[in-house]
Design an enzyme around this catalytic site. Structure first.
Site, mmCIF file in Angstrom:
data_model
loop_
_atom_site.group_PDB
_atom_site.id
_atom_site.type_symbol
_atom_site.label_atom_id
_atom_site.label_comp_id
_atom_site.label_asym_id
_atom_site.label_seq_id
_atom_site.Cartn_x
_atom_site.Cartn_y
_atom_site.Cartn_z
ATOM 1 N N HIS A 206 34.749 34.874 40.326
ATOM 2 C CA HIS A 206 35.316 33.810 41.172
ATOM 3 C C HIS A 206 34.963 34.066 42.625
ATOM 4 C CE1 HIS A 206 38.842 36.180 42.683
ATOM 5 N NE2 HIS A 206 38.825 36.719 41.482
ATOM 6 N N GLU B 171 40.715 30.863 41.204
ATOM 7 C CA GLU B 171 41.370 31.910 40.419
ATOM 8 C C GLU B 171 42.564 32.490 41.154
ATOM 9 O OE1 GLU B 171 42.332 35.870 38.820
ATOM 10 O OE2 GLU B 171 41.636 35.373 40.839
ATOM 11 N N GLU B 172 42.452 32.624 42.477
ATOM 12 C CA GLU B 172 43.528 33.260 43.234
ATOM 13 C C GLU B 172 44.758 32.381 43.404
ATOM 14 O OE1 GLU B 172 43.533 36.230 43.571
ATOM 15 O OE2 GLU B 172 41.606 37.093 44.112
ATOM 16 N N ASP C 245 37.179 41.838 45.322
ATOM 17 C CA ASP C 245 37.817 40.830 44.471
ATOM 18 C C ASP C 245 37.569 39.434 45.032
ATOM 19 O OD1 ASP C 245 39.418 39.535 42.624
ATOM 20 O OD2 ASP C 245 41.295 40.081 43.611
ATOM 21 N N ASP D 197 36.630 32.447 45.260
ATOM 22 C CA ASP D 197 37.761 32.290 46.186
ATOM 23 C C ASP D 197 38.457 33.625 46.378
ATOM 24 O OD1 ASP D 197 38.723 32.183 43.469
ATOM 25 O OD2 ASP D 197 40.629 31.385 44.213
ATOM 26 N N HIS E 242 43.619 42.403 47.128
ATOM 27 C CA HIS E 242 44.763 41.609 47.592
ATOM 28 C C HIS E 242 45.461 42.243 48.791
ATOM 29 C CE1 HIS E 242 45.525 39.106 43.674
ATOM 30 N NE2 HIS E 242 44.230 39.333 43.884
#
Length: 456
Positions: A94, A160-161, A125, A96, A425
């Site tokens: 992903h 996805e996030e 990520d 995003d 994150h």
């Protein structure tokens, strides 16, 4: 691996020849602040999708589209067919990212290198996952040219996030483009720097918002304080019922399991998670049990006045967002119902509760001995010079269940570029560049081996 030695070595040389380009392209992606949360400028997500599409075209994929559902974020789907009889491999990542958050020591969207690590939001990520696919495809193109050994479809989503809200509808509309025999999900982690891993289990997910109301409006804390407790206090009392004395989730009826034996000590966990000295760990069982095969419940947000904007009033309402991770084998709907029932049963002082359900996601448990899994283990062992660990992951990737409904016979391989120091994150997110190189090598070897029929 059961491929000619000259092919293995040629792929490794091709990866090494392109490793600087992979790093530079990753840095360019990190500079695009593609935060998919609605409060952020979605033009950056569009720009990120366009950049990924260009990278895939440059990697030798002739069919590249940017697709979306109404109201959804842009996803990039690319395809290159293989020879007759060759399997098709779906490569997922992903583009995003999470919001930048606070606590960075460098600018989150200006990549910076310190030693072997590249820092920036999305550096691990999951823009590193995107570049792992791109780097592997470039290596295949360099070695095989037009004699492409395997069918490849790349799916890089852009939401996805935020829980992939349009993913199910996307599959209903574009699912034929994504059908495959093997799926490589590059959105997990390795055991540690220098030791690869295949993620064989993932927890499921339920989240919701619970609101506590005690008054029709806020009132003076001196004039009315005493007979009525403020909503924040009652919310705190409610949240305190969610765990028992040892810190285990106290919601009745949730599935609990045991992980396979693995040397993961409390000391290792405390160091990797940054647990402060003196803080006692919660729950029972081994660390892998608690991380991968038991439910975990966290308060991830509270709506309440900040200290700077507080006043001497009894707060009439307060709300918290709860995130419940689920053990494999747990039905998300049943877990959600159990959590809601617990909240209503423990409403303190008769406070009025309003519960708003949110995301649900299913857990994942992989078969350990599928042919493609064996091929992946061999590719990882060659790339790292160390056999991979089969590990669980406490996080959730709910769309895997949707992919399996689309192609129930497909083998899902959950891989990744992160390591315990990546801080996905969090502030100062980073990727270890040596690990990124290993991942690109492993994926190139895997694709070539699957194309050669080594997973049969």
């Amino acid at each position: 691996m059961p491929l000619p030695t000259e092919t293995l070595e040629a792929l490794e040389r091709a990866v090494d020849a392109g490793v600087d380009d992979v790093r530079a392209d990753l840095e360019a992606l990190v500079r695009i602040p593609s935060v998919s949360a609605p409060a952020f400028d979605q033009a950056h997500v569009e720009a990120s999708a366009s950049a990924v599409a260009d990278l895939l075209r440059g990697a030798g994929l002739p069919q590249v589209e940017v697709l979306r559902m109404p109201g959804g974020a842009p996803a990039v789907v690319a395809h290159r067919p293989g020879p007759d009889g060759a399997p098709t491999v779906l490569l997922y990542a992903h583009h995003d990212v999470q919001p930048p958050g606070e606590g960075w020591t460098t600018e989150p969207f200006e990549p910076s290198r310190r030693g072997d690590r590249l820092f920036g939001r999305g550096a691990a990520d999951d823009k590193a996952g995107v570049m792992a696919h791109v780097g592997a495809l470039r290596a295949l193109a360099a070695v095989f040219a037009d004699a492409w050994p395997v069918g490849v479809t790349v799916f890089v989503e852009g939401e996805e996030e935020v829980g992939s809200p349009s993913f199910t509808a996307f599959l209903d509309t574009f699912g034929d483009r994504l059908r495959s025999d093997v799926v490589v999900v590059a959105d997990s982690a390795n055991w540690k720097v220098g030791i690869p891993a295949l993620t064989t289990s993932l927890r499921g997910l339920v989240d919701l918002v619970v609101r506590v109301d005690v008054l029709e409006h806020a009132v003076h804390s001196g004039v009315f304080g005493g007979p009525v407790l403020d909503a924040l206090t009652l919310l705190a009392r409610l949240v305190a019922t969610l765990h028992d004395e040892d810190g285990s989730v106290a919601v009745e009826g949730l599935v609990r399991g045991e992980a396979a034996p693995l040397d993961y000590s409390e000391e290792m966990f405390r160091a990797e998670a940054g647990v402060l000295d003196g803080v006692r760990l919660a729950g029972t069982g081994t660390i892998p049990d608690r991380l991968w095969m038991r439910p975990a419940l966290s308060v991830i947000g509270i709506d309440a006045p900040t200290i700077a904007h507080s006043s001497n009033t009894i707060r009439h309402t307060a709300a918290a967002k709860l995130s419940l991770r689920l053990a494999p084998g747990q039905d998300p709907a049943a877990a959600e119902a159990a959590l809601i029932a617990h909240l209503h049963a423990h409403a303190p002082f008769g406070a009025r509760l309003t519960v708003t359900p949110g995301e649900r996601g299913e857990a994942f448990l992989a078969p350990h001995d599928a042919p493609a899994m064996r091929t992946a283990r061999a590719a990882f062992a060659r790339a790292w010079g160390h056999p991979p660990v089969d590990m669980g992951m406490g996080g959730s990737i709910p769309f895997i269940a949707d992919l399996l409904r689309l192609a129930p016979d497909a083998t899902i391989l959950v891989t990744g570029v992160e390591d315990p120091d990546s801080r996905a994150h969090g502030a100062d997110e980073s990727v270890h560049l040596g690990e990124l190189r290993h991942v690109v090598v492993a994926e190139a070897l895997l694709l070539a081996a699957l194309g050669a029929g080594c997973a049969s």
